[in-house]
Design a protein around this motif. Structure first.
Motif, PDB file in Angstrom:
ATOM      1  N   PHE A  28      52.190  40.470  22.935  1.00  0.00           N
ATOM      2  CA  PHE A  28      51.788  41.680  23.874  1.00  0.00           C
ATOM      3  C   PHE A  28      51.391  42.880  22.909  1.00  0.00           C
ATOM      4  O   PHE A  28      51.988  43.194  21.769  1.00  0.00           O
ATOM      5  CB  PHE A  28      52.481  42.111  24.920  1.00  0.00           C
ATOM      6  CG  PHE A  28      52.790  40.654  25.780  1.00  0.00           C
ATOM      7  CD1 PHE A  28      52.082  40.808  27.015  1.00  0.00           C
ATOM      8  CD2 PHE A  28      53.962  39.938  25.681  1.00  0.00           C
ATOM      9  CE1 PHE A  28      52.083  39.718  27.724  1.00  0.00           C
ATOM     10  CE2 PHE A  28      54.181  39.191  26.650  1.00  0.00           C
ATOM     11  CZ  PHE A  28      53.120  38.864  27.648  1.00  0.00           C
ATOM     12  N   GLY A  53      47.419  42.510  20.652  1.00  0.00           N
ATOM     13  CA  GLY A  53      48.004  41.469  21.390  1.00  0.00           C
ATOM     14  C   GLY A  53      47.223  40.106  20.795  1.00  0.00           C
ATOM     15  O   GLY A  53      46.341  40.126  20.156  1.00  0.00           O
ATOM     16  N   VAL A  57      45.092  40.269  24.864  1.00  0.00           N
ATOM     17  CA  VAL A  57      46.176  40.371  25.804  1.00  0.00           C
ATOM     18  C   VAL A  57      46.765  41.697  25.583  1.00  0.00           C
ATOM     19  O   VAL A  57      47.086  42.252  24.567  1.00  0.00           O
ATOM     20  CB  VAL A  57      47.522  39.487  25.323  1.00  0.00           C
ATOM     21  CG1 VAL A  57      48.451  39.865  26.243  1.00  0.00           C
ATOM     22  CG2 VAL A  57      46.858  37.971  25.775  1.00  0.00           C
ATOM     23  N   ARG A  73      49.274  43.576  28.235  1.00  0.00           N
ATOM     24  CA  ARG A  73      50.686  43.568  28.597  1.00  0.00           C
ATOM     25  C   ARG A  73      50.913  42.680  29.909  1.00  0.00           C
ATOM     26  O   ARG A  73      50.059  41.997  30.219  1.00  0.00           O
ATOM     27  CB  ARG A  73      50.706  45.154  29.213  1.00  0.00           C
ATOM     28  CG  ARG A  73      49.724  45.405  30.378  1.00  0.00           C
ATOM     29  CD  ARG A  73      49.923  46.838  30.914  1.00  0.00           C
ATOM     30  NE  ARG A  73      49.361  47.798  29.874  1.00  0.00           N
ATOM     31  CZ  ARG A  73      47.804  48.025  29.739  1.00  0.00           C
ATOM     32  NH1 ARG A  73      47.381  47.625  30.583  1.00  0.00           N
ATOM     33  NH2 ARG A  73      47.441  48.667  28.907  1.00  0.00           N
ATOM     34  N   VAL A 120      49.705  38.325  33.444  1.00  0.00           N
ATOM     35  CA  VAL A 120      49.450  38.749  32.323  1.00  0.00           C
ATOM     36  C   VAL A 120      48.026  39.421  32.231  1.00  0.00           C
ATOM     37  O   VAL A 120      46.891  38.888  32.549  1.00  0.00           O
ATOM     38  CB  VAL A 120      49.342  37.906  31.106  1.00  0.00           C
ATOM     39  CG1 VAL A 120      49.035  38.326  29.899  1.00  0.00           C
ATOM     40  CG2 VAL A 120      50.741  37.166  30.773  1.00  0.00           C
TER      41      VAL A 120
END
Length: 409
Positions: free
Chosen positions: A249, A256, A277, A279, A293
């Motif tokens: 993350f 991420g 990605v 969080r 996600v």
């Protein structure tokens, strides 16, 4: 000459006796023939003969290494910036920007809509006049205070402190100064309302809908149009909890995990988009018990590239690159058999190895123990599976040896 009655019984007994003798002769001859046949038939012999054929297979050699698994899930496209325009003042719509139409693309600061400003211009003039009046009153009061100071100098020592404030008209000055401040604020409010008759785009946006036209009467709270920002979209992906530990993350020190997006239903063959990605949403779906996600995608409408655009609410095939797994063997899941076993060819024989799998993605399994670099994995389906059966590669010459018993006539 005819036979006498006494001779007939005699001939009858003779015929019976001859018949019995003939039958006994036939039976004796049959028994003798069976005995001769049994004594003269050949005897089967055992010949030590063996035939062994090795199964023809294809193999692949595996090597240990560091691999990044692919977590394949579905995600829904959602806007990162989504606003519903609403006026902050009441009035009639005087004009609208040419791009304020469904599907229109607008830039930050573009004029979208203008409300008739006449009433608000008049309000500004009125408030400015009231401000001038209060300022004039303040100047008059300040003049009176100056005269009071001169009179107080002649009466010095005869008036107490509290009375001095009244004599110097300080309460009156304070009151008028407050009125001036209120009048200045009223002017600012009137000017602000006048500015609010023009509505500008808050960011680069895509117009999703419009609810008014020129001549519409609007007031605060009415919906004018829906705008969606075009700088970034979000993909809300549902991921099994057990896979979260493999996802990186975004934080202040590290970006991420990279994400590849596919939409085989509407995009050309092979077309993809990339995202990151950002969080994890701290809740589970109550129905599927999957974690949510959040993935960010820049330039979602491909205004700066030739990539296919994203469509809101679309389901996307989302391939998330997991954290790198060190010192493992990556093997297609089709070569993993019941009980997490793998078929290995060693010394031309089959070995059935039990392996420890640390992760499975959509296509591959990542094996921690049970296999070594250089092992040859049997990738052919076998009709008979048993430890130690003979194997030969597809390019090898057939092998035949003699070591089993076979009865030959």
């Amino acid at each position: 000459m005819s036979d006498s009655p006494k001779s007939k019984p005699k001939w009858r007994w003779i015929r019976i006796i001859l018949t019995i003798i003939i039958c006994l002769g036939i039976i004796s001859a049959s028994v003798a023939a069976v005995v001769v046949i049994n004594q003269t038939e050949p005897t089967a012999q055992k010949i030590e003969s063996t035939r062994k054929s090795a199964a023809l297979v294809e193999t692949m050699t595996v090597e240990r290494g560091a691999f990044s698994p692919q977590i394949v899930v579905l995600g829904s496209v959602e806007p990162a910036s989504d606003v519903v325009l609403s006026p902050r003042v009441s009035g009639q719509v005087l004009l609208m920007g040419p791009k304020l139409v469904p599907g229109g693309m607008i830039k930050k600061g573009d004029l979208l809509l203008k409300i008739d400003p006449a009433d608000f211009e008049n309000a500004v003039s009125i408030k400015e006049s009231e401000l001038q009046q209060t300022r004039a009153a303040l100047k008059i009061e300040e003049g009176r205070q100056s005269v009071a100071k001169q009179e107080l100098a002649l009466l010095e020592g005869t008036i107490e402190g509290a009375d001095r404030e009244l004599v110097l008209r300080e309460p009156q000055i304070a009151s008028i100064r407050a009125e001036v401040s209120a009048a200045e604020a009223a002017v600012q409010r009137a000017k602000l309302d006048l500015e609010r008759t023009e509505i500008f785009a808050p960011f680069d946006a895509h117009v999703m809908s419009r609810s008014v036209n020129v001549g519409s009467q609007v007031r605060p709270g009415d919906e004018l149009a829906q705008l969606v920002g075009v700088e970034e979209y979000w993909i809300m992906a549902s991921v099994p909890i057990r896979h979260l530990k493999w996802i990186q993350f975004q934080d202040k020190d590290e970006s991420g995990s990279e994400v590849v997006l596919r939409n085989t239903d509407t995009w050309p063959a092979g077309a993809t988009r990339t995202g990151t990605v950002a969080r994890m949403i701290g809740t589970l779906d109550p129905q599927t018990r999957l974690a949510s996600v959040l993935i960010t995608v820049q330039d979602p409408l491909a205004l700066k590239s030739d990539a296919p655009p994203l469509i809101l609410e679309t389901l996307m095939e989302t391939h998330i690159a997991g954290r790198t797994i060190e010192d493992v063997i990556r093997l297609n899941r089709g070569y993993i058999h019941e009980g997490d076993t793998v078929w290995v060819m060693k010394d031309d024989k089959l070995e059935i190895r039990r392996v420890e799998i640390v992760f499975r993605d959509g296509e591959d399994a990542y094996i921690q123990t049970g296999l070594n670099s250089g092992d040859e994995i049997v990738i052919t389906n076998l009709a008979t599976v048993a430890e130690g059966i003979g194997l030969r590669k597809a390019e090898a010459t057939p092998i035949q040896t003699e070591d089993s018993d076979e009865v030959l006539d």
